[in-house]
Design an enzyme around this catalytic site. Sequence first.
Site, PDB file in Angstrom:
ATOM      1  N   LEU A 125       1.646  -5.172 -11.521  1.00 58.22           N
ATOM      2  CA  LEU A 125       1.851  -4.051 -12.448  1.00 58.22           C
ATOM      3  C   LEU A 125       3.271  -3.495 -12.414  1.00 58.22           C
ATOM      4  CD1 LEU A 125      -1.548  -2.159 -12.106  1.00 58.22           C
ATOM      5  CD2 LEU A 125      -0.814  -3.732 -13.890  1.00 58.22           C
ATOM      6  N   GLU A 126       3.999  -3.732 -11.348  1.00 57.66           N
ATOM      7  CA  GLU A 126       5.391  -3.260 -11.308  1.00 57.66           C
ATOM      8  C   GLU A 126       6.242  -3.944 -12.388  1.00 57.66           C
ATOM      9  OE1 GLU A 126       6.121  -4.000  -7.190  1.00 57.66           O
ATOM     10  OE2 GLU A 126       5.883  -1.894  -6.667  1.00 57.66           O
ATOM     11  N   PRO A 157      11.809 -13.234  -0.955  1.00 56.25           N
ATOM     12  CA  PRO A 157      10.699 -13.516  -0.034  1.00 56.25           C
ATOM     13  C   PRO A 157       9.919 -12.242   0.287  1.00 56.25           C
ATOM     14  CG  PRO A 157      12.764 -14.474   0.740  1.00 56.25           C
ATOM     15  CD  PRO A 157      13.112 -13.545  -0.368  1.00 56.25           C
ATOM     16  N   ARG A 158       8.631 -12.402   0.549  1.00 59.98           N
ATOM     17  CA  ARG A 158       7.773 -11.264   0.839  1.00 59.98           C
ATOM     18  C   ARG A 158       8.124 -10.612   2.162  1.00 59.98           C
ATOM     19  NH1 ARG A 158       4.489  -7.444  -1.517  1.00 59.98           N
ATOM     20  NH2 ARG A 158       2.872  -6.754  -0.081  1.00 59.98           N
ATOM     21  N   MET A 213      15.650  -4.410   1.710  1.00 55.81           N
ATOM     22  CA  MET A 213      14.370  -3.713   1.701  1.00 55.81           C
ATOM     23  C   MET A 213      14.408  -2.563   0.701  1.00 55.81           C
ATOM     24  SD  MET A 213      12.558  -5.403   3.739  1.00 55.81           S
ATOM     25  CE  MET A 213      11.174  -4.266   3.626  1.00 55.81           C
ATOM     26  N   GLY A 214      13.270  -2.313   0.058  1.00 54.56           N
ATOM     27  CA  GLY A 214      13.133  -1.159  -0.817  1.00 54.56           C
ATOM     28  C   GLY A 214      13.755  -1.329  -2.188  1.00 54.56           C
ATOM     29  N   GLU A 215      14.124  -2.557  -2.566  1.00 59.60           N
ATOM     30  CA  GLU A 215      14.818  -2.779  -3.829  1.00 59.60           C
ATOM     31  C   GLU A 215      14.020  -3.608  -4.830  1.00 59.60           C
ATOM     32  OE1 GLU A 215      19.516  -2.523  -4.006  1.00 59.60           O
ATOM     33  OE2 GLU A 215      18.816  -4.415  -3.155  1.00 59.60           O
ATOM     34  N   ASN A 237       0.949  -7.282  -6.288  1.00 65.35           N
ATOM     35  CA  ASN A 237       0.889  -6.332  -7.396  1.00 65.35           C
ATOM     36  C   ASN A 237       1.707  -6.822  -8.598  1.00 65.35           C
ATOM     37  OD1 ASN A 237       0.665  -4.091  -9.019  1.00 65.35           O
ATOM     38  ND2 ASN A 237       1.936  -2.780  -7.742  1.00 65.35           N
ATOM     39  N   GLU A 250       0.827  -1.204   0.000  1.00 63.22           N
ATOM     40  CA  GLU A 250       0.000   0.000   0.000  1.00 63.22           C
ATOM     41  C   GLU A 250       0.867   1.262   0.000  1.00 63.22           C
ATOM     42  OE1 GLU A 250      -0.496  -2.626   1.885  1.00 63.22           O
ATOM     43  OE2 GLU A 250      -2.406  -3.365   1.109  1.00 63.22           O
TER      44      GLU A 250
END
Length: 422
Positions: free
Chosen positions: A337-338, A269-270, A309-311, A335, A60
């Site tokens: 769409l990325e 991994p998520r 993280m963030g990559e 998602n 989100e």
Amino acid sequence: MNRLLYSVLFYMALPVITGRLFWRARKAPAYKQRIAERFAFKLKSLKPHGIWIHAVSVGESIAAAPMINALLDEHPDLPITITCMTPTGSERIKSLFGDRVQHCYMPYDAPCIAKRFLKKLQPKVAIIMETELWPNHIYYCHQMNTPVVLANARLSERSAKGYAKFHKVTRPMFASINWIAVQTQLEADRFIELGAVPENVAVIGSIKFDINIESELIKSADELRKKWQSTDRPTWIAASTHAGEDEIVLEAHRQLLAQHPDGLLILVPRHPERFNDVFELTAKHFNTIKRSEQALVTSQTQVLVGDTMGELLFLYALADIAFVGGSLVDNGGHNVLEPVALHKPVICGPHLYNFQEITNQLKDAHALAVVNNSQELFLQLKRLFENDALIEQMVQGGNQIMQHNQGALERLVQGIDQQLVS
């Protein structure tokens, strides 16, 4: 069950909820940090009378980023406060916005906690991303005459049935939301059936189609693959995998290596608390390295575990083909769409109810392939790696869907502006 009973039950559950935080902190220590914020304490630094946005977790937060950037540009005089529930979401918010926004964890939905938080923040508008709905926060916003917006709203059939079971709580909650900006007409009908005022529901599409890919990200990914000496190497990513999916993905990769010995898998991994477990699982069977160690992929590397993280966007850009997880297990998918926006052919499992309308469009455009097991995943990968024309067909189909659906962001920001001045 009415809101009073819901509140009593929430108070009774608080010790269990707090205990669960410490239990999760065994693998993810960040869960035991800043706990006071979850009770609406230690919020002195937050400036009031601005825009409050709640984005429950990483997904989100990423989806909200274009909207937040637009609101920062349009309302530079208003403080923007972003709340979330998870440490990964918190880190993502910090990396995306830095000190341009205020940030804290979302306080729990007990009446005294919600009132304390809202008394401190006194927002001019409250924006909730997608479907993270808390009855007491929404109730006290309504009592304070603070408009509540449900942005980029989605509601699966399963979630709608869940809300309907507690209609004495949820019907007043939906009726008090000032504007619900939904992704599809089907979801609009579900919200109205649950109690939303029809005039307050608008179908604007999904802002996830308005994703903006920085050219610098593409350039950096191309440069790294050159350093890996793997520009022609079959490289695929399995992103946002959940427990139970990693084994399926790794079996498909084992079969792929039998056909393409130079194949490379980027496995992401998520949840960060699973990073080490997934690395250990993978290292038992494959030559594996961690992204966090910054070691270069060599010709001997078979799997790169994305444990940073963030990559994720950057890791998608490194791959030729993308598998999006949460879909081979019954989690509803993530998602897609990325990778589509990065011009990648996309593969998913069958469990896609969180993004049903989007994935249906992509399937109709032959931009997304659905597989059910490791054998089907391997065969789809093999077909794509051996057929450039098929890759191009899927990429072109995805591009058409992206272009056709863009514009929701502008409609969403206009609607929020109307709530701010109403």
